[in-house]
Write a protein that holds these residues in place. Structure first.
Motif, mmCIF file in Angstrom:
data_model
loop_
_atom_site.group_PDB
_atom_site.id
_atom_site.type_symbol
_atom_site.label_atom_id
_atom_site.label_comp_id
_atom_site.label_asym_id
_atom_site.label_seq_id
_atom_site.Cartn_x
_atom_site.Cartn_y
_atom_site.Cartn_z
ATOM 1 N N PRO A 1 43.597 36.399 34.763
ATOM 2 C CA PRO A 1 44.340 36.597 33.513
ATOM 3 C C PRO A 1 43.694 35.907 32.316
ATOM 4 C CG PRO A 1 45.470 35.028 34.920
ATOM 5 C CD PRO A 1 44.359 35.605 35.738
ATOM 6 N N ALA A 2 43.987 36.456 31.138
ATOM 7 C CA ALA A 2 43.493 35.908 29.874
ATOM 8 C C ALA A 2 44.602 36.000 28.842
ATOM 9 C CB ALA A 2 42.266 36.682 29.386
ATOM 10 N N ASP A 3 44.523 35.176 27.824
ATOM 11 C CA ASP A 3 45.374 35.362 26.659
ATOM 12 C C ASP A 3 44.874 36.595 25.911
ATOM 13 O OD1 ASP A 3 46.764 33.016 27.265
ATOM 14 O OD2 ASP A 3 45.384 31.789 26.085
ATOM 15 N N VAL A 4 45.782 37.360 25.321
ATOM 16 C CA VAL A 4 45.409 38.589 24.641
ATOM 17 C C VAL A 4 46.056 38.626 23.266
ATOM 18 C CG1 VAL A 4 45.506 41.113 24.679
ATOM 19 C CG2 VAL A 4 45.141 39.851 26.812
ATOM 20 N N ILE A 5 45.233 38.914 22.257
ATOM 21 C CA ILE A 5 45.700 39.077 20.878
ATOM 22 C C ILE A 5 45.295 40.459 20.416
ATOM 23 C CG2 ILE A 5 45.513 38.249 18.503
ATOM 24 C CD1 ILE A 5 44.810 35.503 19.618
ATOM 25 N N GLY A 6 46.252 41.248 19.964
ATOM 26 C CA GLY A 6 45.948 42.582 19.473
ATOM 27 C C GLY A 6 46.503 42.783 18.082
ATOM 28 N N MET A 7 45.705 43.392 17.220
ATOM 29 C CA MET A 7 46.125 43.675 15.852
ATOM 30 C C MET A 7 46.033 45.167 15.592
ATOM 31 S SD MET A 7 44.917 41.893 12.280
ATOM 32 C CE MET A 7 43.183 42.341 12.443
ATOM 33 N N SER A 8 47.099 45.757 15.035
ATOM 34 C CA SER A 8 47.140 47.176 14.694
ATOM 35 C C SER A 8 46.919 48.007 15.963
ATOM 36 C CB SER A 8 46.107 47.471 13.609
ATOM 37 O OG SER A 8 46.161 48.810 13.179
ATOM 38 N N MET A 9 45.907 48.867 16.003
ATOM 39 C CA MET A 9 45.629 49.623 17.223
ATOM 40 C C MET A 9 45.462 48.682 18.408
ATOM 41 S SD MET A 9 42.486 52.288 18.049
ATOM 42 C CE MET A 9 41.219 51.010 18.249
ATOM 43 N N GLY A 10 44.816 47.559 18.184
ATOM 44 C CA GLY A 10 44.655 46.583 19.257
ATOM 45 C C GLY A 10 45.973 46.022 19.742
ATOM 46 N N GLY A 11 46.964 45.957 18.832
ATOM 47 C CA GLY A 11 48.281 45.496 19.229
ATOM 48 C C GLY A 11 48.992 46.490 20.123
ATOM 49 N N SER A 12 48.905 47.774 19.773
ATOM 50 C CA SER A 12 49.492 48.799 20.642
ATOM 51 C C SER A 12 48.811 48.802 22.005
ATOM 52 C CB SER A 12 49.373 50.176 19.976
ATOM 53 O OG SER A 12 50.152 50.245 18.798
ATOM 54 N N THR A 13 47.484 48.623 21.992
ATOM 55 C CA THR A 13 46.740 48.531 23.246
ATOM 56 C C THR A 13 47.209 47.345 24.069
ATOM 57 O OG1 THR A 13 44.789 49.520 22.189
ATOM 58 C CG2 THR A 13 44.429 48.341 24.249
ATOM 59 N N ALA A 14 47.437 46.216 23.399
ATOM 60 C CA ALA A 14 47.875 45.013 24.097
ATOM 61 C C ALA A 14 49.266 45.183 24.695
ATOM 62 C CB ALA A 14 47.853 43.824 23.141
ATOM 63 N N VAL A 15 50.148 45.881 23.986
ATOM 64 C CA VAL A 15 51.478 46.159 24.533
ATOM 65 C C VAL A 15 51.360 46.950 25.830
ATOM 66 C CG1 VAL A 15 53.604 47.483 24.177
ATOM 67 C CG2 VAL A 15 52.700 46.066 22.330
ATOM 68 N N LEU A 16 50.573 48.012 25.796
ATOM 69 C CA LEU A 16 50.394 48.841 26.990
ATOM 70 C C LEU A 16 49.739 48.048 28.120
ATOM 71 C CD1 LEU A 16 49.281 52.090 25.183
ATOM 72 C CD2 LEU A 16 51.300 51.880 26.639
ATOM 73 N N LEU A 17 48.772 47.214 27.779
ATOM 74 C CA LEU A 17 48.125 46.375 28.792
ATOM 75 C C LEU A 17 49.136 45.441 29.446
ATOM 76 C CD1 LEU A 17 45.548 45.208 30.163
ATOM 77 C CD2 LEU A 17 45.377 43.647 28.199
ATOM 78 N N ALA A 18 49.966 44.796 28.634
ATOM 79 C CA ALA A 18 50.940 43.843 29.171
ATOM 80 C C ALA A 18 51.990 44.537 30.027
ATOM 81 C CB ALA A 18 51.608 43.075 28.031
ATOM 82 N N GLU A 19 52.290 45.800 29.709
ATOM 83 C CA GLU A 19 53.237 46.558 30.520
ATOM 84 C C GLU A 19 52.609 47.028 31.827
ATOM 85 O OE1 GLU A 19 55.922 48.426 26.848
ATOM 86 O OE2 GLU A 19 54.735 49.757 28.118
ATOM 87 N N ARG A 20 51.354 47.493 31.752
ATOM 88 C CA ARG A 20 50.701 48.105 32.904
ATOM 89 C C ARG A 20 50.074 47.072 33.841
ATOM 90 N NH1 ARG A 20 49.664 53.542 32.128
ATOM 91 N NH2 ARG A 20 47.589 53.577 33.090
ATOM 92 N N ARG A 21 49.565 45.968 33.251
ATOM 93 C CA ARG A 21 48.873 44.958 34.054
ATOM 94 C C ARG A 21 49.342 43.550 33.665
ATOM 95 N NH1 ARG A 21 44.290 46.116 36.818
ATOM 96 N NH2 ARG A 21 44.791 44.073 37.719
ATOM 97 N N PRO A 22 50.578 43.224 33.933
ATOM 98 C CA PRO A 22 51.075 41.894 33.569
ATOM 99 C C PRO A 22 50.309 40.769 34.243
ATOM 100 C CG PRO A 22 52.607 43.020 35.047
ATOM 101 C CD PRO A 22 51.608 44.042 34.607
ATOM 102 N N ASP A 23 49.660 41.058 35.358
ATOM 103 C CA ASP A 23 48.883 40.048 36.064
ATOM 104 C C ASP A 23 47.648 39.607 35.292
ATOM 105 O OD1 ASP A 23 48.118 42.822 36.679
ATOM 106 O OD2 ASP A 23 46.532 41.928 37.903
ATOM 107 N N LEU A 24 47.260 40.381 34.277
ATOM 108 C CA LEU A 24 46.041 40.069 33.525
ATOM 109 C C LEU A 24 46.306 39.446 32.157
ATOM 110 C CD1 LEU A 24 43.813 43.205 34.269
ATOM 111 C CD2 LEU A 24 43.747 40.950 35.371
ATOM 112 N N VAL A 25 47.580 39.277 31.786
ATOM 113 C CA VAL A 25 47.921 38.770 30.453
ATOM 114 C C VAL A 25 48.717 37.473 30.594
ATOM 115 C CG1 VAL A 25 49.037 39.267 28.251
ATOM 116 C CG2 VAL A 25 47.987 41.134 29.565
#
Length: 258
Positions: A85-109
Motif C-alpha cells: 500500500p501507498a498514500d494516494v493523492i489525486g487532483m481533478s481527473m487524478g482525484g476521480s481515479t483515486a476514488v475508483l482505486l480506493a474502491e476497487r483496491r482498498p488494500d493498496l491505499v
C-alpha cells in the motif's frame, strides 16, 4: 523512469526516500505537474508521479479506456514499484481515479487525499464530456489555453505567478490531443458515488471555493459519502488547488502522517 507493469509501460517520476506517496495528475497534464510538490517532499518521503496512459511519456494503444482502466493502471504501478500500500493523492481527473482505486483496491491505499475531484459528474456527464472530447481534438492546443487557465487558477494567481501558469500551460500544450479526448470520454464513464461508503482509507477532501470545474458541492458529496472523511474549502482558489496553494502542503502531510 519507465516502469513496465502488467497493464503496460508507465512513465513515472520517482524522487526521495521513505513512506511512498503517489500523486495523480489532472486531465491533459502529466506527473510533471507536481514537480514543485515532489521537490518539497523528497527529503521526507518517496514521491511517485505517474503519467496517465497517453499523457506525458506513458504508453497508450489508441483504444478507448474508462475511469476504471485508469485506476487499475495505478494499482498495477503500486504493485510493481512499491509492492504494497501507498498514500494516494489525486487532483481533478487524478482525484476521480483515486476514488475508483480506493474502491476497487482498498488494500493498496493507506491514506487518501482528493483535491478538486468528484465521484460523478452528473446525469449529463457522458454528453458533456463527449463535447469536451470533440473540442480537445478539433481546437488547436494553444487556442485551448485561455479556457484552461480560467478554470485552473484564480486571477490573482495568474497575475502573481505567471511563471507557474506558463509551466502548467506548457505541459498542457505538449499533451497528445487524442489522449486528451480519450480521457474526456473516460471521465464521462465515472460513476463511483455508490461505492464511496466502501472506502476504508482515512480521507482528506480539498476544494477551492471558486472551483467551477468540480465545485464544492461535489467535494461535499465525497466528504459525506466516505466514512470519517474531512473536508477543507480553500478560499480564493480554483481547480488546481495543490498548485495554486502550496501553503496547504503541510496540512496534507499532517494528514498523511497522522
Amino acid at each position: 523512469m519507465k516502469v513496465t507493469t502488467a497493464r503496460g509501460t508507465i512513465e513515472v517520476g520517482d524522487v526521495g526516500e521513505g513512506r511512498p506517496v503517489v500523486l495523480l495528475h489532472a486531465l491533459a497534464l502529466s506527473g510533471r505537474l507536481f514537480d514543485p510538490l515532489a521537490a518539497d517532499w523528497a527529503a521526507r518521503r518517496r514521491v511517485l508521479t505517474p503519467d496517465a496512459r497517453g499523457h506525458g511519456g506513458s504508453d497508450w494503444d489508441g483504444r478507448p479506456f474508462t475511469g476504471e482502466d485508469l485506476a487499475d493502471d495505478v494499482a498495477a504501478l503500486i504493485e510493481t514499484v512499491v509492492g504494497g500500500p501507498a498514500d494516494v493523492i489525486g487532483m481533478s481527473m487524478g482525484g476521480s481515479t483515486a476514488v475508483l482505486l480506493a474502491e476497487r483496491r482498498p488494500d493498496l491505499v493507506s491514506r487518501l487525499v482528493l483535491a478538486d475531484a468528484t465521484a460523478d459528474y452528473g446525469p449529463d456527464r457522458v454528453a458533456s464530456w463527449a463535447e469536451r472530447a470533440e473540442k480537445a481534438v478539433n481546437v488547436p492546443r494553444e487556442k485551448q489555453v485561455d479556457f484552461q487557465i480560467d478554470r485552473w487558477f484564480s486571477p490573482s494567481f495568474v497575475q502573481s505567478r505567471p511563471d507557474e501558469v506558463r509551466r502548467v500551460c506548457d505541459i498542457f500544450v505538449a499533451t497528445d490531443s487524442a489522449a486528451h479526448a480519450a480521457a474526456c470520454h473516460a471521465l464521462g464513464t465515472v460513476d463511483a458515488a455508490g461505492g464511496l461508503g466502501t472506502i476504508t482509507a482515512p480521507t482528506l477532501v480539498l476544494v477551492g471555493d471558486e472551483d467551477y470545474a468540480t465545485p464544492p458541492t461535489m467535494a461535499e458529496q465525497l466528504a459525506t459519502g466516505i466514512p470519517d472523511a474531512h473536508l477543507e474549502v480553500l478560499t480564493a482558489t480554483r481547480h488546481l488547488s495543490l498548485i495554486q496553494r502550496p501553503d496547504v502542503w503541510p496540512s496534507i502531510e499532517k494528514h498523511l502522517d497522522s
